[in-house]
Motif scaffolding. Structure first.
Motif, short mmCIF file in Angstrom:
data_model
loop_
_atom_site.label_atom_id
_atom_site.label_comp_id
_atom_site.label_asym_id
_atom_site.label_seq_id
_atom_site.Cartn_x
_atom_site.Cartn_y
_atom_site.Cartn_z
N TRP A 100 42.71 40.55 39.43
CA TRP A 100 42.44 40.30 38.08
C TRP A 100 42.68 41.70 37.12
CZ3 TRP A 100 37.64 40.38 34.61
CH2 TRP A 100 36.56 41.24 35.37
N TRP A 123 31.10 42.06 36.53
CA TRP A 123 31.90 43.09 36.81
C TRP A 123 31.60 44.64 36.34
CZ3 TRP A 123 33.44 38.68 33.60
CH2 TRP A 123 33.20 38.77 32.36
N ASN A 131 42.39 35.79 28.67
CA ASN A 131 41.39 35.90 27.72
C ASN A 131 41.38 34.65 26.47
OD1 ASN A 131 43.12 36.84 26.16
ND2 ASN A 131 42.28 38.90 25.88
N SER A 132 40.69 34.38 25.72
CA SER A 132 40.90 33.60 24.72
C SER A 132 42.30 33.31 24.19
CB SER A 132 40.02 33.52 23.50
OG SER A 132 38.73 33.39 23.93
N LYS A 140 28.94 36.68 28.59
CA LYS A 140 28.27 38.10 28.38
C LYS A 140 27.52 38.13 27.28
CE LYS A 140 32.63 40.21 27.20
NZ LYS A 140 33.05 41.42 27.09
N PRO A 158 38.21 32.55 29.01
CA PRO A 158 37.86 32.48 27.42
C PRO A 158 36.64 32.84 27.14
CG PRO A 158 38.12 30.39 28.07
CD PRO A 158 38.26 31.15 29.27
N GLY A 159 36.36 33.94 26.12
CA GLY A 159 34.99 33.98 25.56
C GLY A 159 34.96 33.38 24.28
N ILE A 160 35.41 34.23 23.23
CA ILE A 160 35.20 33.94 21.63
C ILE A 160 35.53 32.48 21.31
CG2 ILE A 160 37.42 34.94 20.77
CD1 ILE A 160 34.20 35.72 19.18
N TYR A 217 33.67 39.06 16.87
CA TYR A 217 32.73 39.10 18.16
C TYR A 217 31.32 40.13 17.95
CZ TYR A 217 37.37 38.54 20.80
OH TYR A 217 38.48 38.07 21.35
#
Ligand SMILES: Cc1ncc(COP(=O)(O)O)c(C=O)c1O
Length: 390
Positions: free
Chosen positions: A174, A92, A216-217, A46, A233-235, A374
């Protein structure tokens, strides 16, 4: 519709966010080593891939083993779907206008859609009918974030509504963790408990739930018990683990500029708006043509460092005075051999020799600005050209 034409030719600008997709690929692979075989990895891309370029990040993560992509906006999901990446996509965050205009195409493209309220359920059902295709629904449960998500006590009713609608298919449940970056915080376990009991109630109502995801991460790195069917995970994919870890991760974005000017100043020289900094000795200052309009945080003024690459090597030097809209000043030191045109690394991966100073990280800038990496990464503005290298 009018398409904006950049006012400035990016080739004529000195600032670059250099993106190394191989870092994202390797980071994804490194996270993948933590997962059991049955757990899939959804790369969160995202916000334009956390500022790295959504498609660049998506392709790199897929090469590293991601089989899902997650984005907030349905419009991003549509762009991903059009790129034929052969992975499942989840989106989402939408309001009624977006839902009516974009969700039919999104669902028609086979993208999974999150539902976090009875109203969202109705919008998805309407969009699925318009697309004449069954929507794959991830039911989001609010276990403490207080944002998007069905409250646990609504789950039976919403679950029954999904079951009764031929245009909806319950694909997953989720939730999102509020505090997984603090592994000692007991609220993560409280969220998990709420999630599990909501899922049990839902299964009681509608039967087995195919997939569950919540990590998440931070939870991917620290809580193997929470990996479930998919991790999100993102970051960490971009090289910034939010928790201490031995997993090798490296920054995928390096923000660079070039010295515009080098000049000698005496002791007592004030620098920048408000004169918050004054030289304590005669020194050599460097002017770097990058400022808060490029995404630097003004709050970091006089607290951050940069890496300057001169003929004699790499040098870490302090940023001094207020960060301006288009420029910053750095204190190169009295004996510096820096010259206009020398490269300046604001943060990222300097890839230097083992004993050479390293470039600051987005984490360091975040600390200087009182924020999180972030925000540092996603703040790099549209006037900074993204250059994919490596
Ligand atoms: C719903 C959701 N899942 C996963 C993530 C990834 O989180 P992180 O970047 O901390 O790994 C985000 C990002 O905030 C998110 O909004």
């Amino acid at each position: 519709m009018s398409i904006p034409i950049p006012a400035e030719d990016p080739r004529h600008l000195p600032n670059r966010a250099v993106i190394d997709p191989s870092a994202i690929t390797q980071n994804t692979r490194a996270l993948g080593t933590l997962l059991e075989e049955q757990t899939a990895l959804m790369a969160v891309v995202k916000a334009d891939g956390y500022g790295h370029g959504m498609l660049t990040a998506a392709r790199a993560a897929i090469e590293g083993g991601a089989t899902w992509l997650g984005v907030a906006h349905p419009a991003s999901a549509l762009a991903l779907a059009r790129a034929d990446l052969e992975v499942q996509i989840l989106t989402w965050l939408y309001e009624p206008h977006t839902a009516r205009t974009v969700l039919p195409q999104v669902i028609g493209s086979g993208v999974d859609v999150s539902v976090g309220s009875a109203e969202m359920l109705a919008l998805v059902s309407e969009a699925a009918r318009a697309a004449d295709r069954r929507a794959r629904v991830h039911l989001k449960i609010d276990t403490g974030m207080g944002r998007n998500g069905v409250m646990p006590w609504q789950i039976r009713e919403i679950g029954a509504a999904v079951r009764e609608d031929d245009f909806l298919q319950l694909t997953a449940t989720w939730t999102h963790l509020t505090s997984a970056d603090d592994p000692a915080d007991p609220v993560t376990d409280q969220q998990v408990e709420l999630f599990d009991s909501a899922c049990a109630a839902l299964e009681d109502e509608v039967g087995p739930i195919p997939l569950q995801h919540l990590a998440n991460s931070a939870a991917t790195l620290t809580r193997p018990d929470l990996h479930r069917d998919i991790v999100r995970p993102g970051i960490a994919l971009y090289g910034y683990p939010p928790v201490a870890t031995d997993v090798p991760l490296r920054p995928a974005m390096t923000l660079t500029s070039r010295l515009a000017l080098v000049k000698d100043v005496p002791e007592g020289q004030s620098i920048g708006y408000g004169r918050i900094s004054t030289t304590e000795r005669a020194t050599r200052l460097g002017l770097v043509p990058i400022g808060y309009a490029d995404g630097l945080h003004r709050e970091a003024s006089d607290r951050a460092e940069v890496l300057v690459r001169t003929d004699s090597g790499d040098h870490r030097v302090p940023q001094v005075g207020r960060i301006s809209m288009d420029q910053i000043v750095v204190d190169l030191g009295p004996a510096a051999d820096a010259r206009p045109g020398d490269e300046v690394l604001l943060f990222g991966d300097s890839g230097g020799a083992p004993n050479a100073p390293w470039a600051p990280t987005a984490d360091e800038w975040a600390r200087a600005a009182g924020t999180i990496p972030y925000e540092v990464l996603t703040s790099v503005s549209g006037r900074v050209t993204r250059e994919v290298r490596g």
